[in-house]
Design a protein around this motif. Structure first.
Motif, PDB file in Angstrom:
ATOM      1  N   SER A 239       0.829  -1.206   0.000  1.00 48.04           N
ATOM      2  CA  SER A 239       0.000   0.000   0.000  1.00 48.04           C
ATOM      3  C   SER A 239       0.863   1.254   0.000  1.00 48.04           C
ATOM      4  O   SER A 239       0.562   2.228  -0.708  1.00 48.04           O
ATOM      5  CB  SER A 239      -0.928  -0.004   1.218  1.00 48.04           C
ATOM      6  OG  SER A 239      -0.210   0.120   2.425  1.00 48.04           O
TER       7      SER A 239
ATOM      8  N   SER B 171      -9.434  -1.292   4.105  1.00 44.93           N
ATOM      9  CA  SER B 171      -9.149  -0.224   5.063  1.00 44.93           C
ATOM     10  C   SER B 171     -10.226  -0.203   6.133  1.00 44.93           C
ATOM     11  O   SER B 171     -11.303  -0.763   5.971  1.00 44.93           O
ATOM     12  CB  SER B 171      -9.070   1.130   4.364  1.00 44.93           C
ATOM     13  OG  SER B 171     -10.309   1.453   3.756  1.00 44.93           O
TER      14      SER B 171
ATOM     15  N   TYR C 213      -4.655  -2.261  -4.846  1.00 42.95           N
ATOM     16  CA  TYR C 213      -3.389  -1.626  -5.184  1.00 42.95           C
ATOM     17  C   TYR C 213      -2.761  -2.409  -6.334  1.00 42.95           C
ATOM     18  O   TYR C 213      -2.805  -3.645  -6.364  1.00 42.95           O
ATOM     19  CB  TYR C 213      -2.432  -1.649  -3.990  1.00 42.95           C
ATOM     20  CG  TYR C 213      -2.937  -0.939  -2.767  1.00 42.95           C
ATOM     21  CD1 TYR C 213      -3.235   0.416  -2.796  1.00 42.95           C
ATOM     22  CD2 TYR C 213      -3.087  -1.627  -1.565  1.00 42.95           C
ATOM     23  CE1 TYR C 213      -3.694   1.073  -1.667  1.00 42.95           C
ATOM     24  CE2 TYR C 213      -3.537  -0.979  -0.423  1.00 42.95           C
ATOM     25  CZ  TYR C 213      -3.842   0.370  -0.479  1.00 42.95           C
ATOM     26  OH  TYR C 213      -4.297   1.011   0.637  1.00 42.95           O
TER      27      TYR C 213
ATOM     28  N   SER D 144      -7.106  -4.135  -1.346  1.00 44.12           N
ATOM     29  CA  SER D 144      -7.064  -2.885  -0.570  1.00 44.12           C
ATOM     30  C   SER D 144      -8.214  -2.899   0.429  1.00 44.12           C
ATOM     31  O   SER D 144      -9.365  -2.685   0.067  1.00 44.12           O
ATOM     32  CB  SER D 144      -7.176  -1.673  -1.503  1.00 44.12           C
ATOM     33  OG  SER D 144      -7.259  -0.475  -0.759  1.00 44.12           O
TER      34      SER D 144
END
Length: 790
Positions: A331, A777, A748, A775
């Motif tokens: 990342s 989060s 990513y 990815s």
């Protein structure tokens, strides 16, 4: 961080304060002519404490316990008024001006019943309002006004921790923002030029008294908007003595001063500076931002007939890449590869002069605003190489607006004109890869042109005060092109109706046509030969219709249902990607709309909202659900779901006050999965393509064909206020994403490396070997805020 929170919590419970008596001062005035109103009854809402204004309209109430109060004002011949929230403390005497509107019909007694959900006559539909108490205690916002307004119905949000203002399926460039009547084009730090977004708001919550939000049926004096109008009303400075407030927030420190300058003038001034660069560096984030801002207001009452208000705010933003990270993870590597260095500064300045006469007022507004935006990118962040992106742009506007307000024979009339001088500069160098060919886009663009407009609106209650009718029209034009220079092409009529079935039930409707100028980044775009490309650009337009019903219960609870339809025309379409410009503006880019366009796009946003608001003495709730479908055409004329087509928006925000100045709140948000465009990995892998862009390319043949999973988040907040004799202490603990929801975004994409650190290639050395990394989060994010007021 956990030790810090435990320490603050210990302070909460260890301090023992005896409440002292506070007071409030103010003045009651006629809203139409600014004349003082004597002998008005001023009552502290929910108590038996009251006062009466003197011949000059002044009043004072003493013996108040610290905390938030509202004042209810009544006087024969005027509509009763409920003030904004006022914070009472022992160390500061707040001053408030309360404006009363003459009643349209004669009464023989004082009416004291007040509607806390009352709306302005120009916009009885699609308008909401929140006050300072709701702003200060909004969970998850950390006193950031740009995040607070995401609690309004119909406003979409994204899980990207940005402040993009997306109203009822429209793009993030379709709203306008006003501070005490002065337009402020830049609302956020590290703003996206040509749109509304950015990661952190510029406006300091210490200044704000209330926010009015229009999602349709815009007043005619507010132009150049397609989806939303936001009116921020600021407090006046302390009229008795100098006051000081120091704040330590989740991302910045702030100092605010306010006080008198003689008998007729007051001011309020703040400066803020972030410390994010230190936090981000400590936890290994690949970018290190620093923002600074100031805000200022000065108000002078020359006499009862003449007032002058001067406001200003500005920002200075710097960002560097954290290239010193050793062995970056995927990342970090992805962000370092694609994120440019961005530096910005902006300011807005405005002066509002009001001259009152017997039945109305003249208002003159002069303002100037400017944004300077620079960003650049080196390949592999190696400053010894030539930049692949080098951008510097500035836009400045100098504006003058005149408004006439009249109340006569039951009519409320607003009319005026506006003029504006716009200046835009852009110096762009960009290495592009299009149609399997690499070339340089290198141009300098400079625009200077005039804008002008006129507007009028008339409102009146008829049918024995049961039907409110508001009819308005405006037109806008400019000297950029002949097409947009004809004001008859931009006639913008609007009609709003509100029929009162009984005291607690009403039916509301609105319809209108609205226009907005394309962004300067679009108008100023040039080709490789430095020729203006978009000279045929048109004003973007939409036709809107709204219909709703509103019910109130015991003056404290409101439930409304409202349907809306927006029909867009002449929307710019990017000819390089085939995508509507409506889809751009909410990523971590510093510009939006800088591309060649055709102004023949159409679109639509349709849906409905259900809103429940509860305003009790110690409990507040805003619960809203919005269903919306948002679609815009591509180059082929096909309607494609927009990047804001979330379908479902649900926000529930509540707060409860307890004894001894404790307050707890929560906010839960649900956002349906947003569409996105997948990557074209075959194109992205080509070495000259990747080297020109530093990141993967989107596959626009599959525009918004994929959709993320739905996003939801719970934010919690606890406040505790301490009121000492000469100072006050406000503390809060805020927890974002309390149950640690994990959200996905586009993966990513990084280049694989050989054992020696060089990038691996294939296809006889013509392509990189790319790797997609999921990815994910989302983390629990606690923060602590400390405010000290003297």
């Amino acid at each position: 961080m956990n030790q810090y929170i435990l320490f603050i919590t210990a302070i909460f419970f260890s301090l023992n304060i005896f409440a002292q008596s506070g007071q409030v001062k103010g003045k009651i005035i006629d809203a139409s002519n600014n004349e003082p109103i004597g002998f008005a009854n001023v009552i502290v809402e929910g108590t038996q404490i009251y006062s009466t204004s003197d011949l000059d309209g002044n009043f004072i109430i003493t013996g108040l316990n610290p905390g938030y109060i509202k004042l209810r004002v009544a006087f024969m011949g005027y509509k009763p008024v409920l003030s904004e929230d006022v914070l009472i403390s022992n160390s500061k005497v707040p001053y408030i001006e309360i404006k009363m509107t003459p009643s349209d019909y004669q009464v023989d007694k004082v009416v004291v019943s007040v509607d806390p959900f009352e709306k302005p006559e120009e916009a009885p539909i699609s308008m909401q309002k929140i006050g300072i108490k709701e702003i200060e205690s909004n969970p998850g916002s950390n006193r950031d006004i740009s995040k607070v307004i995401q609690s309004f119905p119909g406003i979409g949000s994204t899980p990207a921790f940005r402040n993009d203002v997306i109203v009822r399926g429209g793009g993030p460039s379709e709203s306008r923002f006003y501070l005490d009547g002065v337009e402020i084009p830049v609302l956020n730090h590290f703003a996206t030029q040509g749109a509304s977004g950015g990661p952190v708001g510029i406006i300091n919550a210490d200044f704000i008294e209330s926010v009015n939000y229009y999602s349709g049926s815009f007043p005619a004096d507010r132009g150049n908007a397609l989806s939303g109008i936001f009116e921020f009303k600021q407090k006046d400075g302390n009229k008795d003595k100098l006051s000081l407030q120091a704040t330590l927030g989740a991302s910045e420190t702030a100092l605010t001063l306010d006080g008198p300058l003689g008998e007729k003038t007051s001011y309020i001034l703040s400066v803020r500076r972030s410390y994010l660069q230190f936090l981000f560096s400590a936890i290994g984030l690949p970018f290190l931002p620093t923002f600074n801002d100031y805000q200022f207001k000065l108000k002078t009452n020359f006499n009862a007939r003449n007032t002058l208000t001067i406001i200003s705010l500005g920002a200075l933003d710097k960002m560097v890449l954290n290239t010193g990270i050793e062995n970056p993870d995927p990342s970090q590597e992805y962000i370092l590869a694609q994120l440019p260095v961005n530096n910005q500064w902006s300011y807005a300045f405005g002066a509002v002069y009001r001259n009152f006469f017997g039945s109305g007022s003249n208002t003159f507004v002069f303002s100037r605003n400017m944004l300077d935006n620079t960003f650049f990118k080196y390949p592999e962040n190696d400053e010894s190489k030539n930049r692949i992106f080098d951008y510097n742009s500035s836009e400045a506007e100098t504006k003058l607006r005149y408004e006439l307000d009249l109340r006569k024979n039951g009519f409320k009339i607003n009319a005026g004109i506006n003029g504006e001088y716009a200046k835009y500069f852009n110096s762009t160098y960009q290495l592009l890869f299009i149609n399997n060919q690499e070339f340089d886009l290198n141009y300098n663009s400079k625009l200077e042109f005039m804008k002008y407009g006129a507007f009028a609106q008339v409102s009146r209650n008829i049918l024995n005060q049961k039907l409110l009718v508001s009819l308005g029209v405006r037109t806008d034009a400019n000297t950029f092109s002949k097409e947009m220079g004809n004001p008859l092409n931009q006639i913008s009529p609007r009609l709003a109706l509100s029929y009162t079935i009984n005291e607690d039930l009403s039916i509301n409707a609105g319809a209108g046509r609205y226009f907005q100028l394309p962004a300067y980044t679009t108008l100023g775009y040039r080709d490789v030969d430095n020729n203006l490309v978009n000279t045929a650009a048109k004003y973007i337009g939409n036709n809107q219709a709204n219909l709703g019903v509103q019910a109130k219960f015991n003056k404290k609870i409101l439930i409304s249902v409202e349907g809306f339809y927006k029909d867009y025309f002449d929307y710019p379409i990017d000819t390089l990607t085939g995508s509507s410009i409506a889809n751009s503006g909410a990523g971590y880019s510093s510009i939006s709309g800088a591309s060649p366009i055709f102004s023949n796009g159409t679109g639509r946003a349709v849906g409905f909202e259900i809103l429940n608001r509860i305003k009790l003495k110690s409990f507040n709730l805003i619960a809203s659900y919005t269903f919306v479908r948002s679609e815009f055409t591509n180059l082929d004329g096909d309607l494609i779901p927009s990047s804001w087509d979330s379908k479902h928006l649900l926000t529930i925000t509540g707060s409860k006050e307890f004894k001894k100045n404790w307050r707890a709140g929560f906010k839960w948000r649900f956002v349906g999965g947003l569409p996105y465009t997948p990557y074209d990995l075959q194109l992205s892998a080509l070495i000259p393509a990747w080297d020109a862009n530093g990141q993967p390319y989107l596959d626009y043949s599959k525009l918004n064909s994929e959709r993320f999973k739905s996003f939801h988040q719970l934010d919690l907040r606890i406040d505790k206020n301490f009121f000492f004799e000469k100072w006050s202490l406000m503390l809060y603990v805020d927890i974002q994403n309390a149950y640690n929801f994990q959200t996905d975004s586009q993966p990513y994409v990084i280049r694989q490396k050989n054992s020696d650190g060089t990038f691996a290639t294939t296809e006889d050395g013509t392509s990189y070997i790319l790797e997609e990394i999921p990815s994910i989060s989302g983390t629990v994010l606690p923060s602590v805020g400390v405010m000290i007021k003297f």
